[in-house]
Enzyme design. Structure first.
Site, PDB file in Angstrom:
ATOM      1  N   CYS A   1       0.829  -1.204   0.000  1.00  0.00           N
ATOM      2  CA  CYS A   1       0.000   0.000   0.000  1.00  0.00           C
ATOM      3  C   CYS A   1       0.866   1.257   0.000  1.00  0.00           C
ATOM      4  O   CYS A   1       0.676   2.158  -0.811  1.00  0.00           O
ATOM      5  CB  CYS A   1      -0.935  -0.019   1.212  1.00  0.00           C
ATOM      6  SG  CYS A   1      -1.656   1.576   1.633  1.00  0.00           S
TER       7      CYS A   1
ATOM      8  N   CYS B   1      -8.177  -1.704   7.686  1.00  0.00           N
ATOM      9  CA  CYS B   1      -7.107  -0.711   7.802  1.00  0.00           C
ATOM     10  C   CYS B   1      -7.037  -0.263   9.254  1.00  0.00           C
ATOM     11  O   CYS B   1      -8.014   0.259   9.802  1.00  0.00           O
ATOM     12  CB  CYS B   1      -7.392   0.478   6.879  1.00  0.00           C
ATOM     13  SG  CYS B   1      -6.148   1.793   6.997  1.00  0.00           S
TER      14      CYS B   1
ATOM     15  N   TYR C   1      -9.491  31.531   4.301  1.00  0.00           N
ATOM     16  CA  TYR C   1      -9.599  30.130   3.902  1.00  0.00           C
ATOM     17  C   TYR C   1     -10.460  29.379   4.923  1.00  0.00           C
ATOM     18  O   TYR C   1     -10.091  28.305   5.414  1.00  0.00           O
ATOM     19  CB  TYR C   1      -8.215  29.452   3.821  1.00  0.00           C
ATOM     20  CG  TYR C   1      -7.168  30.172   3.024  1.00  0.00           C
ATOM     21  CD1 TYR C   1      -7.084  30.008   1.645  1.00  0.00           C
ATOM     22  CD2 TYR C   1      -6.228  30.996   3.635  1.00  0.00           C
ATOM     23  CE1 TYR C   1      -6.099  30.650   0.908  1.00  0.00           C
ATOM     24  CE2 TYR C   1      -5.247  31.652   2.906  1.00  0.00           C
ATOM     25  CZ  TYR C   1      -5.189  31.473   1.538  1.00  0.00           C
ATOM     26  OH  TYR C   1      -4.207  32.110   0.817  1.00  0.00           O
TER      27      TYR C   1
ATOM     28  N   ASP D   1      -5.313  29.333   7.239  1.00  0.00           N
ATOM     29  CA  ASP D   1      -5.172  27.882   7.128  1.00  0.00           C
ATOM     30  C   ASP D   1      -5.227  27.530   5.646  1.00  0.00           C
ATOM     31  O   ASP D   1      -6.207  26.969   5.146  1.00  0.00           O
ATOM     32  CB  ASP D   1      -6.290  27.174   7.901  1.00  0.00           C
ATOM     33  CG  ASP D   1      -6.066  25.658   7.982  1.00  0.00           C
ATOM     34  OD1 ASP D   1      -5.002  25.193   7.531  1.00  0.00           O
ATOM     35  OD2 ASP D   1      -6.962  24.961   8.482  1.00  0.00           O
TER      36      ASP D   1
ATOM     37  N   CYS E   1      -0.482  22.915   6.698  1.00  0.00           N
ATOM     38  CA  CYS E   1      -0.342  21.479   6.441  1.00  0.00           C
ATOM     39  C   CYS E   1       0.913  21.193   5.632  1.00  0.00           C
ATOM     40  O   CYS E   1       1.152  20.046   5.239  1.00  0.00           O
ATOM     41  CB  CYS E   1      -1.580  20.940   5.726  1.00  0.00           C
ATOM     42  SG  CYS E   1      -1.913  21.718   4.132  1.00  0.00           S
TER      43      CYS E   1
END
Length: 418
Positions: free
Chosen positions: A25, A118, A271, A347, A374
């Protein structure tokens, strides 16, 4: 009743490590590494990335320890996080005999790796997605072939409520018309009683992007309802909502603490998406007896509609207003008109902000900027730009939103230099 925040399931260890498909994966490259070492690596990487910026400006600031799940970097042995992703996605592909395959794309290919379960996704999420493939196969809904661009069913996106027993299933198809529509929807409804919404998103483009522009509800409610930091949120099928809700609360708490909101402050949430950060900040301030006003700006119309709805859900419509506009354009006008913004929260997406947007932010001259990122690489670039505009970094805290990967998010607090 709220669900427990950490319904962790322990999986057996196989010869391949904690997950039998982790090597094929490729989604959790660090899954076999002790969690304390993961946090130590992220700490080292973050410090190394920001050190030149801090040294160049001679800022008196050090990087906080990475906030992990269950502890921080440097605290010794920590249990490996499990079952923390409340958004799960599967691509579909046709099998040799006309069936429907699902799972994950092997890294860099269109080859499907079947995933029975998972260990980092919310309990039962992968079982629901696998059942969608079986339902499609039984109803003879053809899967999309990424190489030939033929077929119908491309992806399924599942969001599960963290503190609610709700799930929202979005089917991504290459065209709007669904053969055997009623039978398929009835089969999907039987998969799990928590599915309160089934939506269809149409994406006819040849692209790696999962979602298209056309979405409509096939069954149930128009939104998934969930809770963060005491606020209630309705999330539409294509709206942005964080994948790891437990760490989202950590991230948002850091951002809200960094805002340092005072009585009468105006907070701008650029945002803003569905309004989650701004509304949590307004609620936190209200709980402390502090009256603030929130202005949320978002170019995605669906996000703004969600934000307005969420303000009403939390009785904050008198404290928060949301505007469908480009953040740069709005801030430029606000600066030209002399509108007061005391605290600005950013953000942005992974690409970061733009020079024009950062210039507009500086022109508004808020006393503090809270930059949630991020992608620390683009954040370093943007903070350098803000520094030239009169701001200095006073705190930076990394947050581990995605354990078992190299990814880390950061909350930067910048004060205006008077």
């Amino acid at each position: 009743m709220p669900k427990p925040s950490a319904p962790l399931k322990q999986k057996r260890v196989t010869a391949d490590g904690p997950c039998p498909v982790m090597r094929s994966c490729g989604g959790c490259a660090w899954l076999g590494m002790p969690y304390r070492k993961q946090l130590a690596r992220k700490q080292q990487a973050t410090e190394g990335l920001f050190a030149p910026l801090i040294a160049r400006h001679q800022w008196d600031v050090s990087i906080d320890p990475v906030r992990g799940m269950g502890g921080c970097a440097g605290e010794g042995s920590l249990p490996a996080p499990r079952a923390f992703r409340y958004k799960a996605v599967t691509p579909f592909a046709p099998s040799q005999h006309g069936g429907v395959r699902c799972g994950f794309f092997a890294r860099g290919t269109h080859r499907i790796v079947h995933v029975p379960d998972c260990i980092v996704e919310a309990p039962d999420a992968r079982h629901i997605l696998n059942a969608v493939a079986h339902a499609a196969e039984s109803c003879h809904i053809p899967a999309y072939n990424e190489d030939t661009h033929r077929g119908l069913l491309r992806y399924a996106v599942l969001r599960m409520g963290w503190r609610t027993d709700e799930a929202m299933l979005t089917l991504v198809t290459s065209q709007r018309q669904l053969p055997r529509y009623r039978a398929f929807i009835e089969a999907l409804q039987r998969i799990d009683g928590r599915i309160t919404t089934i939506a269809q998103n149409v994406n006819p483009r040849v692209t790696n992007a999962i979602l298209g522009n056309d979405t409509h509800i096939l069954f149930g409610r128009t939104h998934l309802r969930d809770e963060l930091l005491g606020c209630t949120f309705d999330i539409s099928p294509t709206a942005f909502y964080q994948t790891n809700p437990a760490q989202t609360e950590v991230l948002y708490q850091l951002a809200i603490e960094g805002m340092g909101l005072k009585e009468g402050d105006v907070l701008m949430d650029a945002y803003c998406g569905s309004g989650t950060i701004g509304l949590c900040a307004a609620q936190t301030a209200s709980d402390a007896g502090v009256n603030v006003q929130v202005i949320g700006v978002e170019r995605n119309a669906a996000g703004v509609a969600d934000a307005k709805r969420n303000a009403q859900l939390n009785s904050l419509e008198q404290r928060a207003r949301f505007i469908n506009d480009d953040a740069t354009s709005y801030m430029k006008r606000a600066a030209e008109l002399g509108e007061r913004v005391d605290v600005l929260c950013f953000d942005p997406p992974r690409a970061g902000s733009t020079p024009a947007c950062l210039d507009a932010a500086c022109a508004m001259a808020p006393r503090r900027i809270v930059y949630v990122s991020c992608n620390p690489q683009t954040q370093v670039r943007d903070i350098e730009h803000l520094a030239r505009g009169g701001y200095r970094l006073t705190r930076l805290t990394p947050v581990d939103m995605f354990p078992h990967t190299e990814h880390v998010e950061t909350v930067a607090i910048l004060n205006r230099v008077l």
